[in-house]
Design a protein around this motif. Sequence first.
Motif, PDB file in Angstrom:
ATOM      1  N   ARG A 102      64.502 -75.640  -7.836  1.00  0.00           N
ATOM      2  CA  ARG A 102      65.643 -74.739  -7.463  1.00  0.00           C
ATOM      3  C   ARG A 102      65.423 -73.248  -8.079  1.00  0.00           C
ATOM      4  N   GLN A 103      64.435 -73.193  -8.946  1.00  0.00           N
ATOM      5  CA  GLN A 103      64.132 -71.652  -9.610  1.00  0.00           C
ATOM      6  C   GLN A 103      63.896 -70.908  -8.420  1.00  0.00           C
ATOM      7  N   LEU A 104      63.069 -71.453  -7.470  1.00  0.00           N
ATOM      8  CA  LEU A 104      62.596 -70.657  -6.304  1.00  0.00           C
ATOM      9  C   LEU A 104      63.508 -69.658  -5.465  1.00  0.00           C
ATOM     10  N   PRO A 105      64.769 -70.381  -5.196  1.00  0.00           N
ATOM     11  CA  PRO A 105      65.565 -69.349  -4.568  1.00  0.00           C
ATOM     12  C   PRO A 105      66.272 -68.326  -5.528  1.00  0.00           C
ATOM     13  N   ARG A 106      66.246 -68.594  -6.739  1.00  0.00           N
ATOM     14  CA  ARG A 106      66.783 -67.606  -7.750  1.00  0.00           C
ATOM     15  C   ARG A 106      65.893 -66.622  -7.994  1.00  0.00           C
ATOM     16  N   ALA A 107      64.469 -66.948  -7.834  1.00  0.00           N
ATOM     17  CA  ALA A 107      63.532 -65.883  -8.047  1.00  0.00           C
ATOM     18  C   ALA A 107      63.386 -65.034  -6.684  1.00  0.00           C
ATOM     19  N   GLN A 108      63.730 -65.328  -5.586  1.00  0.00           N
ATOM     20  CA  GLN A 108      63.703 -64.535  -4.404  1.00  0.00           C
ATOM     21  C   GLN A 108      64.981 -63.805  -4.039  1.00  0.00           C
ATOM     22  N   GLU A 109      66.212 -64.228  -4.691  1.00  0.00           N
ATOM     23  CA  GLU A 109      67.358 -63.452  -4.750  1.00  0.00           C
ATOM     24  C   GLU A 109      67.033 -62.254  -5.746  1.00  0.00           C
ATOM     25  N   ALA A 110      66.228 -62.592  -6.592  1.00  0.00           N
ATOM     26  CA  ALA A 110      66.093 -61.495  -7.629  1.00  0.00           C
ATOM     27  C   ALA A 110      65.381 -60.423  -7.089  1.00  0.00           C
ATOM     28  N   LEU A 111      64.174 -60.886  -6.189  1.00  0.00           N
ATOM     29  CA  LEU A 111      63.312 -60.164  -5.753  1.00  0.00           C
ATOM     30  C   LEU A 111      63.921 -59.097  -4.343  1.00  0.00           C
ATOM     31  N   TYR A 112      64.371 -59.926  -3.729  1.00  0.00           N
ATOM     32  CA  TYR A 112      64.943 -59.222  -2.305  1.00  0.00           C
ATOM     33  C   TYR A 112      65.169 -57.812  -2.245  1.00  0.00           C
ATOM     34  N   PRO A 113      66.086 -57.527  -3.115  1.00  0.00           N
ATOM     35  CA  PRO A 113      66.470 -55.864  -3.186  1.00  0.00           C
ATOM     36  C   PRO A 113      65.443 -55.009  -3.252  1.00  0.00           C
ATOM     37  N   LEU A 114      64.271 -55.325  -3.680  1.00  0.00           N
ATOM     38  CA  LEU A 114      62.857 -54.500  -3.805  1.00  0.00           C
ATOM     39  C   LEU A 114      62.098 -54.449  -2.328  1.00  0.00           C
ATOM     40  N   ALA A 115      62.804 -55.335  -1.258  1.00  0.00           N
ATOM     41  CA  ALA A 115      62.087 -55.125  -0.040  1.00  0.00           C
ATOM     42  C   ALA A 115      62.086 -53.789   0.447  1.00  0.00           C
ATOM     43  N   ALA A 116      63.121 -53.100   0.214  1.00  0.00           N
ATOM     44  CA  ALA A 116      63.491 -51.796   0.790  1.00  0.00           C
ATOM     45  C   ALA A 116      62.714 -50.786   0.230  1.00  0.00           C
ATOM     46  N   LYS A 117      62.062 -51.046  -0.916  1.00  0.00           N
ATOM     47  CA  LYS A 117      61.303 -49.982  -1.619  1.00  0.00           C
ATOM     48  C   LYS A 117      59.585 -50.085  -1.728  1.00  0.00           C
ATOM     49  N   PHE A 118      59.385 -51.410  -1.598  1.00  0.00           N
ATOM     50  CA  PHE A 118      57.967 -51.945  -1.769  1.00  0.00           C
ATOM     51  C   PHE A 118      57.513 -52.583  -0.660  1.00  0.00           C
ATOM     52  N   PRO A 119      56.468 -52.150   0.154  1.00  0.00           N
ATOM     53  CA  PRO A 119      56.001 -52.908   1.564  1.00  0.00           C
ATOM     54  C   PRO A 119      55.695 -54.226   1.087  1.00  0.00           C
ATOM     55  N   PRO A 120      54.838 -54.480   0.072  1.00  0.00           N
ATOM     56  CA  PRO A 120      54.268 -55.862  -0.174  1.00  0.00           C
ATOM     57  C   PRO A 120      55.673 -56.989  -0.279  1.00  0.00           C
ATOM     58  N   VAL A 121      56.721 -56.261  -0.718  1.00  0.00           N
ATOM     59  CA  VAL A 121      57.733 -57.517  -0.965  1.00  0.00           C
ATOM     60  C   VAL A 121      58.409 -57.552   0.343  1.00  0.00           C
ATOM     61  N   SER A 122      58.793 -56.451   1.132  1.00  0.00           N
ATOM     62  CA  SER A 122      59.010 -56.814   2.514  1.00  0.00           C
ATOM     63  C   SER A 122      58.343 -57.616   3.318  1.00  0.00           C
ATOM     64  N   SER A 123      57.114 -57.253   3.077  1.00  0.00           N
ATOM     65  CA  SER A 123      56.380 -58.416   4.063  1.00  0.00           C
ATOM     66  C   SER A 123      56.278 -59.628   3.429  1.00  0.00           C
ATOM     67  N   PHE A 124      56.570 -59.988   2.264  1.00  0.00           N
ATOM     68  CA  PHE A 124      56.727 -61.234   1.709  1.00  0.00           C
ATOM     69  C   PHE A 124      57.863 -61.918   2.464  1.00  0.00           C
ATOM     70  N   PHE A 125      59.003 -61.147   2.825  1.00  0.00           N
ATOM     71  CA  PHE A 125      60.282 -61.673   3.367  1.00  0.00           C
ATOM     72  C   PHE A 125      60.180 -61.394   4.879  1.00  0.00           C
ATOM     73  N   LEU A 126      58.707 -61.683   5.482  1.00  0.00           N
ATOM     74  CA  LEU A 126      58.696 -61.670   7.003  1.00  0.00           C
ATOM     75  C   LEU A 126      57.857 -62.864   7.264  1.00  0.00           C
ATOM     76  N   ASN A 127      57.925 -63.526   8.425  1.00  0.00           N
ATOM     77  CA  ASN A 127      57.129 -64.102   8.839  1.00  0.00           C
ATOM     78  C   ASN A 127      55.727 -63.679   8.960  1.00  0.00           C
ATOM     79  N   PRO A 128      54.489 -64.295   8.545  1.00  0.00           N
ATOM     80  CA  PRO A 128      53.158 -63.678   8.551  1.00  0.00           C
ATOM     81  C   PRO A 128      52.828 -62.994   9.861  1.00  0.00           C
ATOM     82  N   GLU A 129      53.252 -63.541  11.054  1.00  0.00           N
ATOM     83  CA  GLU A 129      52.942 -62.887  12.094  1.00  0.00           C
ATOM     84  C   GLU A 129      53.674 -61.704  12.645  1.00  0.00           C
TER      85      GLU A 129
END
Length: 358
Positions: A102-129
């Motif tokens: 259950r810690q996994l979604p907590r970590a993802q929620e904390a990290l997601y705001p950084l998707a707009a600033k850091f391309p590696p985080v944005s890529s993490f929240f995309l399907n690999p293809e």
Amino acid sequence: MSEAVIDDVVAVLPPLLQSLETLGFISRHFHPPSFDRVMEAAGQPDEELAAVRPRLANWPAEFADLQRSLETASDAALAAYAGLRAVQAGREDLTMAFRALRQLPRAQEALYPLAAKFPPVSSFFLNPECCEDNDLLARLAVPASEDTGIIHDHNEPRSRGGFSFYVPEYYTPDRAWPLVMALHGGSGNGRGFLWRWLRDARSLGAILVTPTAVGSTWALMGEDADTANLVRILDSVRSRFNIDPQKLLLTGMSDGGTFSYVTGLERVSPFTHLAPVAATFHPLMAEMADAERLRGLPIHIVHGALDWMFPVQTARQTRDVLTAAGADVTYREIDNLSHSYPSEMNAPILKWLGGGNR
């Protein structure tokens, strides 16, 4: 951004993202008899994360938000691994593994705001293809449209009856968008379940809604307070966004999948497609369902051959009963799936629904 902070971010992000990716692997392949083997396959990505975690201390005050996001995500990931390793070492029983994950979604929620600033985080929240899809990357690179992204409506942890939803940052109201309403399992909540679908909604272009049950789980017996609440939530989202009335998917995992049947087979259900995952079904549901509603209704069943809670024979029987009743059934049985969520099925389900909106 200061050079020292940049160096710290560059050091922390790769092991953090790898640790979260591996937790997703463990969650997907979780099967009690195979727990030790799955943990061995996962390796120890958390060791590198633990080694760089001290670099998130003593940052300048102007970077407090960034620091907090990385600290929260890192600490949640490390707590997850600590719990899993306690089970692996025999210090805790398997219930700790469920709590740890259950810690996994907590970590993802904390990290997601950084998707707009850091391309590696944005890529993490995309399907690999989709990580090399230049059109999608260009859409995500521009400032987000107003009232998009992740929104929580009375859906704080431990609350009941609220909902979370995600609207792709590149949403435009000039066309109708498919909607996915995804129902959590019996011990879950919509805020956490959002992350089971976010990558696919963001990658393929769908509005995602994840309600939390009114009670401790969905109304599978007795008085049904959930159906009216789901309709209320759907109406609320439809009043704000341009939703395709022919692409309204109701899906769910375990109890959520079972409730997809319970409410989705009602004659007045607004949903056009059902996709229960790892669900149970009683033949009486088909007998009690409105025959006209069932006739031609698209239903996509996903079940694991290793499911220990609802044996796969139940899903096979469900397929046969619903097909005989006239439903348009698609059946996917996954050989290596236990009673866990197969995120790899989200994209095929969206394609079956009629595709996303990109």
